[in-house]
Every structure is written in structure tokens, then in C-alpha cells.
Scaffold this motif. Structure first.
Motif, PDB file in Angstrom:
ATOM      1  N   ASN A  97      -5.864   3.971 -12.236  1.00 27.57           N
ATOM      2  CA  ASN A  97      -4.966   3.122 -11.464  1.00 27.57           C
ATOM      3  C   ASN A  97      -3.969   3.910 -10.630  1.00 27.57           C
ATOM      4  OD1 ASN A  97      -6.151   0.720 -12.362  1.00 27.57           O
ATOM      5  ND2 ASN A  97      -4.865   0.654 -14.187  1.00 27.57           N
ATOM      6  N   TYR A  98      -3.700   5.163 -11.019  1.00 29.38           N
ATOM      7  CA  TYR A  98      -2.834   5.998 -10.189  1.00 29.38           C
ATOM      8  C   TYR A  98      -3.493   6.325  -8.840  1.00 29.38           C
ATOM      9  CZ  TYR A  98      -0.416   7.050 -14.627  1.00 29.38           C
ATOM     10  OH  TYR A  98       0.251   6.973 -15.825  1.00 29.38           O
ATOM     11  N   VAL A  99      -4.779   6.635  -8.881  1.00 27.92           N
ATOM     12  CA  VAL A  99      -5.445   7.086  -7.650  1.00 27.92           C
ATOM     13  C   VAL A  99      -6.171   5.972  -6.920  1.00 27.92           C
ATOM     14  CG1 VAL A  99      -5.713   9.434  -8.535  1.00 27.92           C
ATOM     15  CG2 VAL A  99      -7.563   7.784  -8.871  1.00 27.92           C
ATOM     16  N   ASP A 100      -6.221   4.778  -7.493  1.00 24.07           N
ATOM     17  CA  ASP A 100      -6.816   3.624  -6.818  1.00 24.07           C
ATOM     18  C   ASP A 100      -6.281   3.565  -5.383  1.00 24.07           C
ATOM     19  OD1 ASP A 100      -7.382   1.027  -5.844  1.00 24.07           O
ATOM     20  OD2 ASP A 100      -7.268   0.152  -7.847  1.00 24.07           O
ATOM     21  N   PHE A 101      -7.185   3.576  -4.407  1.00 24.40           N
ATOM     22  CA  PHE A 101      -6.735   3.658  -3.021  1.00 24.40           C
ATOM     23  C   PHE A 101      -5.903   2.459  -2.592  1.00 24.40           C
ATOM     24  CE2 PHE A 101     -10.708   1.335  -2.413  1.00 24.40           C
ATOM     25  CZ  PHE A 101     -10.448   0.471  -1.355  1.00 24.40           C
ATOM     26  N   THR A 102      -6.036   1.328  -3.301  1.00 23.32           N
ATOM     27  CA  THR A 102      -5.223   0.159  -2.958  1.00 23.32           C
ATOM     28  C   THR A 102      -3.802   0.269  -3.501  1.00 23.32           C
ATOM     29  OG1 THR A 102      -5.828  -1.167  -4.908  1.00 23.32           O
ATOM     30  CG2 THR A 102      -7.311  -1.259  -2.996  1.00 23.32           C
ATOM     31  N   HIS A 103      -3.535   1.292  -4.310  1.00 17.65           N
ATOM     32  CA  HIS A 103      -2.203   1.504  -4.890  1.00 17.65           C
ATOM     33  C   HIS A 103      -1.465   2.632  -4.168  1.00 17.65           C
ATOM     34  CE1 HIS A 103      -3.785  -0.278  -8.942  1.00 17.65           C
ATOM     35  NE2 HIS A 103      -3.549  -1.213  -8.026  1.00 17.65           N
ATOM     36  N   GLN A 104      -1.684   2.744  -2.867  1.00 18.84           N
ATOM     37  CA  GLN A 104      -1.042   3.783  -2.066  1.00 18.84           C
ATOM     38  C   GLN A 104      -0.326   3.134  -0.881  1.00 18.84           C
ATOM     39  OE1 GLN A 104      -1.401   6.528  -3.829  1.00 18.84           O
ATOM     40  NE2 GLN A 104      -3.095   5.666  -5.044  1.00 18.84           N
ATOM     41  N   LYS A 105       0.652   3.845  -0.344  1.00 10.61           N
ATOM     42  CA  LYS A 105       1.448   3.316   0.776  1.00 10.61           C
ATOM     43  C   LYS A 105       0.585   2.900   1.952  1.00 10.61           C
ATOM     44  CE  LYS A 105       5.834   5.764  -0.002  1.00 10.61           C
ATOM     45  NZ  LYS A 105       6.747   6.793   0.574  1.00 10.61           N
ATOM     46  N   ALA A 106      -0.491   3.664   2.195  1.00 10.58           N
ATOM     47  CA  ALA A 106      -1.343   3.353   3.347  1.00 10.58           C
ATOM     48  C   ALA A 106      -1.961   1.962   3.251  1.00 10.58           C
ATOM     49  CB  ALA A 106      -2.443   4.412   3.474  1.00 10.58           C
ATOM     50  N   GLU A 107      -2.044   1.410   2.043  1.00 12.01           N
ATOM     51  CA  GLU A 107      -2.592   0.071   1.837  1.00 12.01           C
ATOM     52  C   GLU A 107      -1.503  -0.972   1.616  1.00 12.01           C
ATOM     53  OE1 GLU A 107      -5.789  -1.054   1.826  1.00 12.01           O
ATOM     54  OE2 GLU A 107      -6.525   0.894   2.526  1.00 12.01           O
ATOM     55  N   GLY A 108      -0.247  -0.583   1.877  1.00  7.29           N
ATOM     56  CA  GLY A 108       0.848  -1.522   1.734  1.00  7.29           C
ATOM     57  C   GLY A 108       1.494  -1.554   0.366  1.00  7.29           C
ATOM     58  N   PHE A 109       1.084  -0.649  -0.539  1.00 11.71           N
ATOM     59  CA  PHE A 109       1.702  -0.580  -1.860  1.00 11.71           C
ATOM     60  C   PHE A 109       3.105   0.022  -1.706  1.00 11.71           C
ATOM     61  CE2 PHE A 109       1.905   0.758  -6.389  1.00 11.71           C
ATOM     62  CZ  PHE A 109       1.476  -0.421  -6.971  1.00 11.71           C
ATOM     63  N   PRO A 110       4.065  -0.326  -2.568  1.00 12.72           N
ATOM     64  CA  PRO A 110       5.440   0.163  -2.389  1.00 12.72           C
ATOM     65  C   PRO A 110       5.591   1.685  -2.452  1.00 12.72           C
ATOM     66  CG  PRO A 110       5.405  -1.692  -3.909  1.00 12.72           C
ATOM     67  CD  PRO A 110       3.976  -1.323  -3.642  1.00 12.72           C
ATOM     68  N   PHE A 111       4.692   2.373  -3.139  1.00 12.17           N
ATOM     69  CA  PHE A 111       4.776   3.834  -3.244  1.00 12.17           C
ATOM     70  C   PHE A 111       3.380   4.379  -3.454  1.00 12.17           C
ATOM     71  CE2 PHE A 111       5.502   1.926  -7.392  1.00 12.17           C
ATOM     72  CZ  PHE A 111       4.665   2.643  -8.238  1.00 12.17           C
ATOM     73  N   ASP A 112       3.231   5.693  -3.356  1.00 14.64           N
ATOM     74  CA  ASP A 112       1.952   6.340  -3.611  1.00 14.64           C
ATOM     75  C   ASP A 112       1.805   6.564  -5.112  1.00 14.64           C
ATOM     76  OD1 ASP A 112       0.904   6.554  -1.008  1.00 14.64           O
ATOM     77  OD2 ASP A 112       2.138   8.314  -0.596  1.00 14.64           O
ATOM     78  N   ALA A 113       1.043   5.699  -5.773  1.00 16.76           N
ATOM     79  CA  ALA A 113       0.895   5.794  -7.225  1.00 16.76           C
ATOM     80  C   ALA A 113       0.247   7.102  -7.649  1.00 16.76           C
ATOM     81  CB  ALA A 113       0.089   4.611  -7.745  1.00 16.76           C
ATOM     82  N   ARG A 114      -0.536   7.726  -6.771  1.00 17.72           N
ATOM     83  CA  ARG A 114      -1.188   8.994  -7.137  1.00 17.72           C
ATOM     84  C   ARG A 114      -0.173  10.073  -7.475  1.00 17.72           C
ATOM     85  NH1 ARG A 114      -3.628   9.549  -1.097  1.00 17.72           N
ATOM     86  NH2 ARG A 114      -1.704  10.012  -0.002  1.00 17.72           N
ATOM     87  N   GLU A 115       1.056   9.941  -6.976  1.00 17.28           N
ATOM     88  CA  GLU A 115       2.083  10.930  -7.307  1.00 17.28           C
ATOM     89  C   GLU A 115       2.415  10.921  -8.792  1.00 17.28           C
ATOM     90  OE1 GLU A 115       3.337  13.300  -5.385  1.00 17.28           O
ATOM     91  OE2 GLU A 115       1.914  12.632  -3.847  1.00 17.28           O
ATOM     92  N   MET A 116       2.187   9.793  -9.464  1.00 17.38           N
ATOM     93  CA  MET A 116       2.436   9.732 -10.903  1.00 17.38           C
ATOM     94  C   MET A 116       1.428  10.584 -11.658  1.00 17.38           C
ATOM     95  SD  MET A 116       3.405   5.686 -11.251  1.00 17.38           S
ATOM     96  CE  MET A 116       3.975   5.809 -12.934  1.00 17.38           C
ATOM     97  N   MET A 117       0.195  10.637 -11.151  1.00 15.89           N
ATOM     98  CA  MET A 117      -0.799  11.519 -11.757  1.00 15.89           C
ATOM     99  C   MET A 117      -0.432  12.984 -11.500  1.00 15.89           C
ATOM    100  SD  MET A 117      -4.927  11.530 -11.146  1.00 15.89           S
ATOM    101  CE  MET A 117      -6.024  12.615 -12.078  1.00 15.89           C
ATOM    102  N   ILE A 118       0.026  13.273 -10.289  1.00 14.05           N
ATOM    103  CA  ILE A 118       0.453  14.636  -9.969  1.00 14.05           C
ATOM    104  C   ILE A 118       1.573  15.080 -10.904  1.00 14.05           C
ATOM    105  CG2 ILE A 118       1.631  16.027  -8.217  1.00 14.05           C
ATOM    106  CD1 ILE A 118      -1.283  15.620  -7.579  1.00 14.05           C
ATOM    107  N   GLU A 119       2.521  14.173 -11.198  1.00  9.32           N
ATOM    108  CA  GLU A 119       3.608  14.498 -12.119  1.00  9.32           C
ATOM    109  C   GLU A 119       3.084  14.896 -13.495  1.00  9.32           C
ATOM    110  OE1 GLU A 119       5.899  10.930 -12.197  1.00  9.32           O
ATOM    111  OE2 GLU A 119       7.151  11.478 -10.482  1.00  9.32           O
ATOM    112  N   GLN A 120       2.075  14.169 -13.980  1.00 12.44           N
ATOM    113  CA  GLN A 120       1.519  14.475 -15.291  1.00 12.44           C
ATOM    114  C   GLN A 120       0.936  15.891 -15.325  1.00 12.44           C
ATOM    115  OE1 GLN A 120      -1.254  11.161 -15.973  1.00 12.44           O
ATOM    116  NE2 GLN A 120       0.141  10.405 -17.536  1.00 12.44           N
ATOM    117  N   PHE A 121       0.173  16.211 -14.311  1.00 13.95           N
ATOM    118  CA  PHE A 121      -0.495  17.506 -14.313  1.00 13.95           C
ATOM    119  C   PHE A 121       0.484  18.649 -14.046  1.00 13.95           C
ATOM    120  CE2 PHE A 121      -4.034  14.745 -14.322  1.00 13.95           C
ATOM    121  CZ  PHE A 121      -5.102  15.471 -14.822  1.00 13.95           C
TER     122      PHE A 121
END
Length: 434
Positions: A43-67
Motif C-alpha cells: 500500500n505504500y508503493v501503490d501508484f494510486t497512493h501518490q501525489k501524482a494521482e491526487g493522494f495527499p502525500f507520496d505514501a512510498r516515502e513511508m517505505m523509504i523511511e523504513q528502509f
């Protein structure tokens, strides 16, 4: 014989840890080290959960934080994390309707119900989801040995097979409306994380692979022992299980951990997902009980199994055929949506992302009886579960509403005593006193 659920919950609750306060892993000592378990990140990297798709923030950054947290706290950088393992569902969407192998065997697929164009899925996974996943794993590449296994969402194709049709008379939200989901094909997966990927090719700790790297084995050293880790693909076939057994036989005497996507559910049972049940449709595949009976129970070197897939957390201990303890741990936080709520999304619209929660398992090999302290830490909120006052209020209603707050927290912070570890694997290089 399995521990009863009542006894298990009481034992875990009694062992609940409330003193964790540091956001950084402690520096490694000869006797103590940590394994990081990375739950489903789809769900972090789901492309619909990114700013480019109108999501409030780039959820993939949460995965980056973990790593980034794992890399910063690796032993090679002054921390105590010696190994990391991802338990599958790295990304979200399929790329094709059905893989050639299943089509050649006579399977006929119908597309999963969705308002999304399949071509859009393909672009999203190839242009956003896979690159974001690879970028995250690059953060730990070179910092420590690691493993990642495929989950059902990581397969090229995901469909409902026409011999198991959807029940459209079932109520909205009932899983029967999805039919029986089937998956196949790992072309994209092995390209990203296979044996010939830049992550694993020529790495001395990556000691074996099967099916292009869909199954793999790693060696790491810590606490005076050499450990063997085996990662198994989702619903592994008999060929995968036989391969794993040959790897164990090639490394006699090593304490062995298994990571696979689907093993325990949130009630601590080895039951298949009611919709994604490969074995119902395809006799080549094994469910959790098949993995237990054909591999885990018959190989006394295996002392721990780690898994995801089922939203929630659970713990179970069973004895193998030789009487040795096998500790089984579910860690999956993908439906936790507090981060989306904090971003201003309405409760009925806020998707689960995971809120940055991962598992940190700290092994203490000193003394006569080694132990594992299991903690749950959010790299997004920068807090352990036991230090989050609203932890149960936020997450218990969706995951374990029948539990008390204390029992719910006890699922995420507890201690496992490895009572028979010395008898099975010896004193280690430090003689049990390092």
C-alpha cells in the motif's frame, strides 16, 4: 501439540514489554543482535497512493523511511541489525491477465472486478510501484544481508478462475463476491529481486536459489552462531519445498529461519486466506499446513517461521517431529490508516497504508537460555507500540476487537524464551557466555 489460544494469550500478556523508549537500535554486543522483519509494503508503493494521482502525500516515502531506519541501524553502521527479511506483497498490482504457464495448462482467467483499466495497472506497477520498491531495497543493499519473498500481489497475473465463479448474490463486502483469486508468473519479480539481480548476484551470503530466485537462501553470523535463512515464494510448490530441504541438508547443524508470505492468520492458525487459496485451484501449490507438514515439521534445524499476508499479528509455538520448538510469527500492518487520517482524509476514504510499523526481533544469546524480544516500531511516528498511548484505540477495532487493550499490545511486544536452543544448536562460538 499447539498451545491453546487462552494459554498463549495469557503467556504473551504476562511477557508484555513496556519499557522500550529509544527510537534507535542499540549498538551490537557479542551476545545481542536484531533481525528486522518488513511487513507487507504494497500500500505504500501503490501508484494510486501518490501525489501524482491526487493522494495527499507520496505514501512510498513511508517505505523509504523504513528502509533508511534499517540501514542506519545495521551492524555495519554501528547499530545491531544483522539481517532483514521482507515477507512479501512488496507491490500492489498485476501486469498481465494470466501468465503463459497457467494458460498453457488450461486455466481460463476472468479479470478481477475493478473500475480500473488493466493497461493503467500495468503502467502504474512498472513505472511507479516496482521502481519505488527497488529504490527502497537499495538503501539496505551493502549494509547487511537480507531476503525478500514474493506475496500474491507480486505475481504478474492475478485473476479469479472461472471454475470458481464470483457469488454476486453475496452482500457487499463479502469476500465470496471475489470468487477464488489465483496468481501466476514471476517475470517482473525475478527481474527486480531474483538471483541474477544486482542485489544478490555474487553476494557471498546469498548461498542458494531456486526458480530464478523466487526461493532463496542466505547465511548470516551473529551472537556466536551462523544462521541459515530460507525465503519461500507464496504458496510454494513441492519442488520449492524439496529444494529448501536440500539447502538445509547442505548446511547441517545451522539454526534455520523460514520467511514466507502466507503461514499464520491473525488467530494463530495455519489456514489459507478464504479468497486467495492457491491449493483449491492448483494442486501444484501448498498452503501453510502443507509447508508445515512437508518441510518445517520434518527438519529439526528450523526453529522459526516468519510471515505476513493476514492483516494483524499473532504468535504460535508447535513441536516438530523431533520435539523441537518452532516459533511462528505473523506481522502484517498494511491496513493501518492513521497516517491517511492525519493527512485530513475522511475515515471512510482513508486507505490502509501501514503507518510505518515493522518488527524488530532482538536476540539475546547470553546465559543458559537465549531469548528473543519482539517489538513493533513505527518509523513514521518514531515510536514503539508500547510508547504509543493511542495504539490499541487506533488499531484494535479493525484487527482484534474482541481483545482487551493489554492483550492487543501483548501481541506486538513480547519475549520468546528459546528453551531448547542450546540443546539443539550447541553453545555457539561464545560458549553461551558472550
Amino acid at each position: 501439540m499447539s498451545m491453546t489460544r487462552k494459554t498463549l494469550l495469557s503467556a504473551i500478556a504476562a511477557l508484555c514489554l513496556t519499557g522500550a523508549s529509544s527510537a534507535q537500535a542499540q549498538q551490537a554486543s557479542p551476545a545481542r543482535f536484531t533481525i528486522a522483519v518488513i511487513p507487507d509494503t504494497q500500500n505504500y508503493v501503490d501508484f494510486t497512493h501518490q501525489k501524482a494521482e491526487g493522494f495527499p502525500f507520496d505514501a512510498r516515502e513511508m517505505m523509504i523511511e523504513q528502509f533508511r531506519f534499517i540501514a542506519d541501524n545495521a551492524v555495519s553502521r554501528g547499530g545491531d541489525i544483522v539481517f532483514a527479511t521482507g515477507v512479501g506483497d512488496v507491490w500492489q498490482h498485476p501486469t498481465i491477465a494470466i501468465d503463459p504457464s497457467h494458460e498453457a495448462r488450461g486455466f481460463r482467467a476472468r479479470p478481477l472486478p475493478s473500475g480500473m483499466n488493466p493497461d493503467r495497472w500495468t503502467r502504474g506497477v512498472r513505472e511507479v510501484e516496482i521502481p519505488a520498491s527497488v529504490d527502497a531495497y537499495r538503501l539496505i543493499d551493502g549494509a547487511l544481508p537480507f531476503s525478500v519473498v514474493s506475496g500474491n500481489h507480486d505475481y504478474d497475473a492475478q485473476w479469479w478462475e472461472e471454475s470458481w465463479p464470483r457469488d454476486l448474490t453475496a452482500p457487499e463486502g463479502d469476500l465470496r463476491r471475489l470468487g477464488m483469486i489465483h496468481v501466476g508468473g514471476l517475470v517482473e519479480w525475478t527481474r527486480a529481486f531474483g538471483a541474477e539481480s544486482s542485489f544478490f548476484r555474487d553476494r557471498p551470503w546469498y548461498v542458494a536459489s531456486h526458480d530464478g530466485g523466487a526461493d532463496s537462501a542466505q547465511i548470516f553470523e551473529a551472537g556466536g552462531y551462523r544462521f541459515l535463512h530460507i525465503g519461500l515464494q507464496f504458496a510454494p510448490s513441492d519442488a520449492s519445498l524439496k529444494w529448501a530441504e536440500t539447502v538445509i541438508h547442505a548446511h547441517p547443524g545451522l539454526p534455520t529461519l523460514i520467511s514466507t508470505h502466507d503461514f499464520l492468520n491473525k488467530d494463530g492458525e495455519r489456514l489459507p486466506h478464504p479468497v486467495v487459496n492457491q491449493t483449491v485451484v492448483d494442486p501444484f501449490d501448498n498452503d501453510a499446513e502443507g509447508v508445515w507438514s512437508k518441510l518445517v515439521s520434518r527438519n529439526p534445524q528450523i526453529f522459526m517461521v516468519l510471515s505476513g499476508h493476514h492483516n494483524g499479528q499473532s504468535f504460535r509455538m508447535d513441536r516438530n517431529r523431533s520435539g523441537g520448538a518452532v516459533y511462528q510469527i505473523l506481522s502484517d500492518y498494511q491496513d493501518r490508516n492513521q497516517a491517511a487520517l492525519d493527512a485530513g482524509m475522511a475515515a471512510d476514504k482513508a486507505p490502509g497504508l501501514g503507518d510505518g510499523w515493522l518488527r524488530l526481533m532482538t536476540f539475546d544469546m547470553a546465559g543458559e537460555t537465549p531469548s528473543v524480544r519482539v517489538r513493533t516500531y513505527s518509523t513514521h511516528f518514531r515510536v514503539y507500540a508500547s510508547d504509543q498511548p493511542d495504539y490499541a484505540r487506533r488499531y484494535k477495532p479493525n484487527e482484534q476487537p474482541q481483545m482487551t487493550d493489554e492483550d492487543f499490545l501483548a501481541r506486538d511486544e513480547f519475549v520468546i524464551r528459546l528453551d531448547d536452543f542450546r540443546a539443539r544448536f550447541g553453545a555457539g562460538a561464545g560458549g553461551g557466555r558472550n
